[in-house]
Design an enzyme around this catalytic site. Structure first.
Site, PDB file in Angstrom:
ATOM      1  N   CYS A  24      -0.677   6.703   9.999  1.00 25.53           N
ATOM      2  CA  CYS A  24       0.506   6.477   9.901  1.00 25.53           C
ATOM      3  C   CYS A  24       0.402   4.726  10.615  1.00 25.53           C
ATOM      4  O   CYS A  24      -0.501   4.727  11.155  1.00 25.53           O
ATOM      5  CB  CYS A  24       1.357   6.687  11.400  1.00 25.53           C
ATOM      6  SG  CYS A  24       2.100   8.795  10.602  1.00 25.53           S
ATOM      7  N   GLU A  66       1.392  -1.393  -0.252  1.00 26.37           N
ATOM      8  CA  GLU A  66      -0.154   0.310  -0.054  1.00 26.37           C
ATOM      9  C   GLU A  66       1.130   1.589   0.132  1.00 26.37           C
ATOM     10  O   GLU A  66       1.837   1.125   0.565  1.00 26.37           O
ATOM     11  CB  GLU A  66      -0.692  -0.024   0.963  1.00 26.37           C
ATOM     12  CG  GLU A  66      -2.029  -1.375   1.516  1.00 26.37           C
ATOM     13  CD  GLU A  66      -2.775  -0.928   2.281  1.00 26.37           C
ATOM     14  OE1 GLU A  66      -3.618  -1.679   2.307  1.00 26.37           O
ATOM     15  OE2 GLU A  66      -2.567  -0.782   3.402  1.00 26.37           O
ATOM     16  N   CYS A  71       6.857  -6.224   7.327  1.00 26.81           N
ATOM     17  CA  CYS A  71       7.599  -5.552   7.765  1.00 26.81           C
ATOM     18  C   CYS A  71       7.962  -7.076   8.807  1.00 26.81           C
ATOM     19  O   CYS A  71       7.497  -7.242   9.810  1.00 26.81           O
ATOM     20  CB  CYS A  71       7.490  -4.354   9.014  1.00 26.81           C
ATOM     21  SG  CYS A  71       8.743  -3.369   9.595  1.00 26.81           S
ATOM     22  N   CYS A  98       3.599   8.511   0.356  1.00 27.18           N
ATOM     23  CA  CYS A  98       4.400   8.130   1.803  1.00 27.18           C
ATOM     24  C   CYS A  98       4.675   5.672   1.017  1.00 27.18           C
ATOM     25  O   CYS A  98       3.428   5.644   0.527  1.00 27.18           O
ATOM     26  CB  CYS A  98       3.192   7.608   2.526  1.00 27.18           C
ATOM     27  SG  CYS A  98       3.917   6.480   4.079  1.00 27.18           S
ATOM     28  N   CYS A 136       1.224  -1.078  15.219  1.00 29.78           N
ATOM     29  CA  CYS A 136       1.989  -0.813  14.010  1.00 29.78           C
ATOM     30  C   CYS A 136       1.551  -1.852  13.136  1.00 29.78           C
ATOM     31  O   CYS A 136       1.921  -3.165  14.031  1.00 29.78           O
ATOM     32  CB  CYS A 136       3.624  -0.826  13.565  1.00 29.78           C
ATOM     33  SG  CYS A 136       2.938  -0.342  11.166  1.00 29.78           S
ATOM     34  N   CYS A 150       6.643  -4.030  15.593  1.00 26.84           N
ATOM     35  CA  CYS A 150       6.295  -3.055  16.527  1.00 26.84           C
ATOM     36  C   CYS A 150       5.028  -3.318  17.254  1.00 26.84           C
ATOM     37  O   CYS A 150       4.189  -3.040  15.782  1.00 26.84           O
ATOM     38  CB  CYS A 150       6.543  -1.166  16.346  1.00 26.84           C
ATOM     39  SG  CYS A 150       8.211  -1.226  15.576  1.00 26.84           S
TER      40      CYS A 150
END
Ligand code: SAH
Length: 345
Positions: free
Chosen positions: A337, A81, A102, A95, A109, A106
């Site tokens: 975010c 995305e 990933c 962005c 996230c 975290c």
């Protein structure tokens, strides 16, 4: 578009052809290869047949209309995305994602929840920007046709803050930055490009030698190792001190101001004591802190209330640290975010 095919397809052509092809696509944003009149007709036909200018993207627009999320389908069927943020005054920021998923996981996230699938190559990174460039051009054309006042505003800023850890895909990210910055391609000023990392000291040092005027951001999120480890597993590997030392090295080499991102999570990293600790840690450094209100639906984590953010901010400012706050884009379309996680519907 299968951009990787371009170089193969040019096989026996003289070497300047690649530049001509890339300029026609990335700079001139031609609608069809037939419009690339600098190229021989045969080559135009071949390009039109083998690499037609079409994009495997689906978009969702936020209710306010100021942010658009695009899902790109990759050649192997995976998805990433990207988000276009339209600031008032026509400044368009994209962005971009650097990895599918990933590996950092975290806790705040959502991208980390998918795990790591693979790195994007530099073409897949720049294609995200190319798609939005065409999107904006088309939107302006349409607005003009129906009599709505609108001029084409190109993509002006790029942030590597989408899915993935850019410094774990270092070479492709650097290649993509050079591509975006190239005058004959996207021509996006280096100062308008920002890379955000969770903080990998050796890569921060390596980045210092790239001789680029690109902005560097570090997701610090806490000056305290114990708290950082709780929310960012990578902190077990790299203590805050090592990251700060690397940033000092970066500032010394580049004389550029570093940004520290600080996601604000209620009762976790938003106390007065931590603000004071942050002042001590960053005092005297050429840097600023970007406070980011936590977005999300993890029931254990809550965003820091407004008054607390203000207090935290004032402690930093009174301590001589410059502070900015991140404007929230695209919450309603899961494009803010930490919300990028592609789900097939
Ligand atoms: N891996 C890179 C880039 C991706 S995250 C990095 O860690 O910097 C980009 C920014 O979004 C980071 O500063 C991160 O702290 C922030 N972020 C992630 N999840 C968030 C959430 N749920 N709410 C607010 N900010 C978030």
């Amino acid at each position: 578009m299968n951009l990787e095919k371009i170089e193969n397809l040019l096989g026996d052509e003289p070497s300047y052809r690649l530049n001509q092809v890339e300029k026609a696509l990335f700079k001139d944003l031609i609608d069809s290869w037939n419009d690339a009149t600098v190229l021989p007709v045969k080559l135009r036909e071949k390009l039109e047949k083998e690499i037609p200018i079409t994009f495997d993207f689906k978009t969702v627009t936020s209710l306010k209309g100021n942010s658009i999320k695009a899902v790109m389908e990759l050649r192997d069927g995976l998805n990433v995305e990207s988000v276009l943020m339209k600031h008032t005054g026509g400044r368009n920021t994209v962005c971009v994602s650097s990895q599918v998923g990933c590996p950092l996981n975290c806790i705040f996230c959502r991208t980390g929840k998918i795990g790591y699938l693979r790195n994007l190559n530099h073409y897949e990174i720049v294609e995200q920007v190319l798609f939005f460039s065409y999107y904006l051009k088309k939107a302006a054309k349409h607005a003009k046709k129906i009599g709505a006042l609108k001029t084409y505003e190109p993509v002006k800023n790029i942030v590597f803050m989408g899915m993935g850890e850019p410094f774990l895909n270092y070479d492709n990210v650097i290649k993509a930055i050079r591509f975006l910055n190239n005058k004959d391609k996207f021509n996006i000023g280096a100062r308008h490009i920002s890379v955000s990392t969770a903080g990998i000291p050796e890569k921060i040092k390596k980045f210092s030698y790239e001789n680029m005027q690109v902005n560097l951001a570090v997701s610090l999120n806490s000056p305290d190792d114990k708290i950082r480890q709780k929310i960012m597993p990578i902190a077990l590997k790299y203590p805050v001190k090592e990251i700060i030392d690397a940033i000092k090295f970066y500032i010394g080499k580049t004389n550029r101001r570093a940004m520290f991102e600080y996601i604000m999570i209620k009762d976790l990293n938003d106390s007065d004591a931590l603000a004071e600790q942050l002042v001590k840690l960053l005092g005297g450094l050429l840097c600023f802190v970007n406070l980011i209100p936590y977005n999300g639906e993890n029931c254990d984590l809550k965003p820091t209330p407004r008054r607390r953010i203000n207090k935290f901010r004032s402690i930093l400012e009174n301590g001589g640290i410059a502070v900015t706050e991140r404007f929230r884009f695209g919450e309603d379309i899961n494009a803010a975010c930490g919300q990028l996680i592609y789900r097939k519907t």
